[in-house]
Design an enzyme around this catalytic site. Structure first.
Site, PDB file in Angstrom:
ATOM      1  N   LYS A 194      89.730  70.470  44.066  1.00  0.00           N
ATOM      2  CA  LYS A 194      88.756  69.655  44.762  1.00  0.00           C
ATOM      3  C   LYS A 194      87.375  70.289  44.636  1.00  0.00           C
ATOM      4  O   LYS A 194      87.295  71.503  44.427  1.00  0.00           O
ATOM      5  CB  LYS A 194      89.128  69.427  46.226  1.00  0.00           C
ATOM      6  CG  LYS A 194      89.770  70.587  46.969  1.00  0.00           C
ATOM      7  CD  LYS A 194      89.034  71.878  47.102  1.00  0.00           C
ATOM      8  CE  LYS A 194      87.643  71.792  47.655  1.00  0.00           C
ATOM      9  NZ  LYS A 194      86.918  73.100  47.491  1.00  0.00           N
TER      10      LYS A 194
ATOM     11  N   TYR B 221      90.032  76.297  25.704  1.00  0.00           N
ATOM     12  CA  TYR B 221      90.539  75.229  26.560  1.00  0.00           C
ATOM     13  C   TYR B 221      91.139  74.103  25.715  1.00  0.00           C
ATOM     14  O   TYR B 221      92.161  73.509  26.075  1.00  0.00           O
ATOM     15  CB  TYR B 221      89.421  74.659  27.426  1.00  0.00           C
ATOM     16  CG  TYR B 221      88.800  75.628  28.406  1.00  0.00           C
ATOM     17  CD1 TYR B 221      89.483  76.743  28.861  1.00  0.00           C
ATOM     18  CD2 TYR B 221      87.506  75.404  28.901  1.00  0.00           C
ATOM     19  CE1 TYR B 221      88.911  77.620  29.757  1.00  0.00           C
ATOM     20  CE2 TYR B 221      86.922  76.275  29.805  1.00  0.00           C
ATOM     21  CZ  TYR B 221      87.626  77.379  30.231  1.00  0.00           C
ATOM     22  OH  TYR B 221      87.045  78.246  31.124  1.00  0.00           O
TER      23      TYR B 221
ATOM     24  N   ARG C 228      87.776  81.710  29.354  1.00  0.00           N
ATOM     25  CA  ARG C 228      86.614  82.123  28.556  1.00  0.00           C
ATOM     26  C   ARG C 228      86.638  83.627  28.283  1.00  0.00           C
ATOM     27  O   ARG C 228      86.156  84.089  27.259  1.00  0.00           O
ATOM     28  CB  ARG C 228      85.323  81.744  29.286  1.00  0.00           C
ATOM     29  CG  ARG C 228      85.048  80.256  29.351  1.00  0.00           C
ATOM     30  CD  ARG C 228      83.752  80.004  30.097  1.00  0.00           C
ATOM     31  NE  ARG C 228      83.795  80.558  31.443  1.00  0.00           N
ATOM     32  CZ  ARG C 228      82.736  80.691  32.232  1.00  0.00           C
ATOM     33  NH1 ARG C 228      81.541  80.336  31.789  1.00  0.00           N
ATOM     34  NH2 ARG C 228      82.859  81.189  33.442  1.00  0.00           N
TER      35      ARG C 228
ATOM     36  N   ARG D 137      79.167  78.219  43.061  1.00  0.00           N
ATOM     37  CA  ARG D 137      78.987  77.183  44.081  1.00  0.00           C
ATOM     38  C   ARG D 137      77.567  77.109  44.620  1.00  0.00           C
ATOM     39  O   ARG D 137      77.237  76.230  45.408  1.00  0.00           O
ATOM     40  CB  ARG D 137      79.998  77.410  45.216  1.00  0.00           C
ATOM     41  CG  ARG D 137      81.411  77.008  44.815  1.00  0.00           C
ATOM     42  CD  ARG D 137      82.461  77.468  45.782  1.00  0.00           C
ATOM     43  NE  ARG D 137      82.714  78.899  45.663  1.00  0.00           N
ATOM     44  CZ  ARG D 137      83.682  79.539  46.310  1.00  0.00           C
ATOM     45  NH1 ARG D 137      84.475  78.864  47.129  1.00  0.00           N
ATOM     46  NH2 ARG D 137      83.860  80.829  46.148  1.00  0.00           N
TER      47      ARG D 137
END
Length: 335
Positions: free
Chosen positions: A98, A59, A38, A166
């Site tokens: 993950k 992307y 980005r 997160r």
């Protein structure tokens, strides 16, 4: 395949140099030939430093690049499904960070699409490819510890970046999604079985965002399990695992990044011993396995199907703690 595997990096996340760029420099059969991000300036810096020849502005352009064999996806958890599906539909193998998806429903879509197109979808639990974890599994399977009775894994660290993705529910954040995913996968690795969640307790830093999670599990044959994970907890840092059997037990210090440091201690009636395993970075082992799987030379323990199983446990832990699984689907849509 005889030519090197040509990989494109979908983003320039902080993990990308460790997980892909530096390992690729050590593996002749892998080349990173394109990157998109980005932030074009950031992508340009990464491309220059690691001598990546092509820089895509979107992307979509990267995924559509006909010169690529595979895609590395380190995007936020909420974007794993969308861009992995796009890559698979474009005929690219995918190494996805993950957790595989935001929830099990998404993971099923990803795994089924990879199977339909005959492509490799690998979830990036890099630690499982290190000789330390291979040795732990060997000891368990040898019967040296006797019949398994209890397994546990702990991954508590400090997330000091309050602006980190997160901490964002909309991006499928939370401690269980990040560090807890490792702990849950270790329990499944040790037992070779899928657990039932007995109970779970979360401490949240914001609505639906767990900073700490503790969960208890039940496996077949009366084997019990436990895990704790945290971005912020009283213990601050705790990275360890334990496997207990009728005839002995083993303790592992740092089963997550064993190439930095680790210790395996085995205690049986015959005595106590400590083992160490020097070697390459866990990420190097992982990337080599990814290339070998694409060439048909090996099978992987962290396939798309395995990612579905791990996401189902993560979803169940959230429900048991009274929280919603990540993603936009309602709870009734999770099976």
């Amino acid at each position: 395949m005889t030519a090197p595997l040509r990989i494109g990096a979908l983003g320039a996340a902080r993990i990308t140099p460790d997980a892909l760029l530096r390992p690729a420099q050590r593996i002749p059969e892998v080349e990173v030939v394109a990157i998109a991000a980005r932030d074009p300036a950031r992508a340009q810096r990464v491309a220059t430093r690691y001598k990546i020849p092509r820089l895509h502005t979107t992307y979509a352009d990267l995924v559509a690049d006909p010169e690529l064999d595979a895609i590395y996806n380190p995007l936020p958890n909420s974007l794993h499904c969308e861009w992995t599906l796009r890559a698979l539909e474009a005929g690219k193998h995918v190494l996805c960070e993950k957790p595989l998806a935001a929830n099990a429903v998404e993971a099923v879509q990803m795994a089924e699409t990879a199977t339909t197109h005959g492509l490799v979808l690998m979830e990036a639990f890099h630690n499982l490819y290190h000789p330390l974890l291979m040795r732990v599994k060997e000891i368990i399977n040898s019967g040296e510890l006797g019949t398994l009775r209890h397994v546990e894994a702990h991954f508590c660290t400090i997330m000091w970046r309050w602006w980190d993705i997160r901490w964002d529910y909309g991006l499928a954040g939370g401690a269980t999604m990040d560090v807890g995913a490792y702990a849950i996968r270790l329990l499944r690795f040790f037992t070779g079985a899928e657990p039932e969640v007995v109970r779970a307790q979360a401490h949240c830093i914001a609505p639906q965002i767990d900073r700490y999670m503790a969960a208890e599990f039940r496996f077949l044959n009366n084997v019990t399990g436990a895990m704790t994970c945290a971005f912020l907890a009283r213990s601050l840092v705790r990275v360890s695992a334990r496997v207990m059997g009728e005839a002995g037990e083993l303790h592992v210090l740092n089963p997550i990044l064993p190439h930095l440091f680790h210790r395996l201690q085995v205690r049986t009636p015959a005595g106590v011993r400590t083992e160490h395993f020097p070697g390459e970075s866990t990420y190097t082992y992982q990337l080599r396995a990814f290339a070998q799987a694409i060439r048909g030379e090996t099978t992987l323990p962290t396939t798309g199907a395995d990612g579905v199983a791990n996401m189902r446990v993560i979803d169940a832990v959230y429900r048991a703690a009274g929280l919603r699984p990540r993603g936009q689907l309602e709870n009734k849509d999770f099976n």
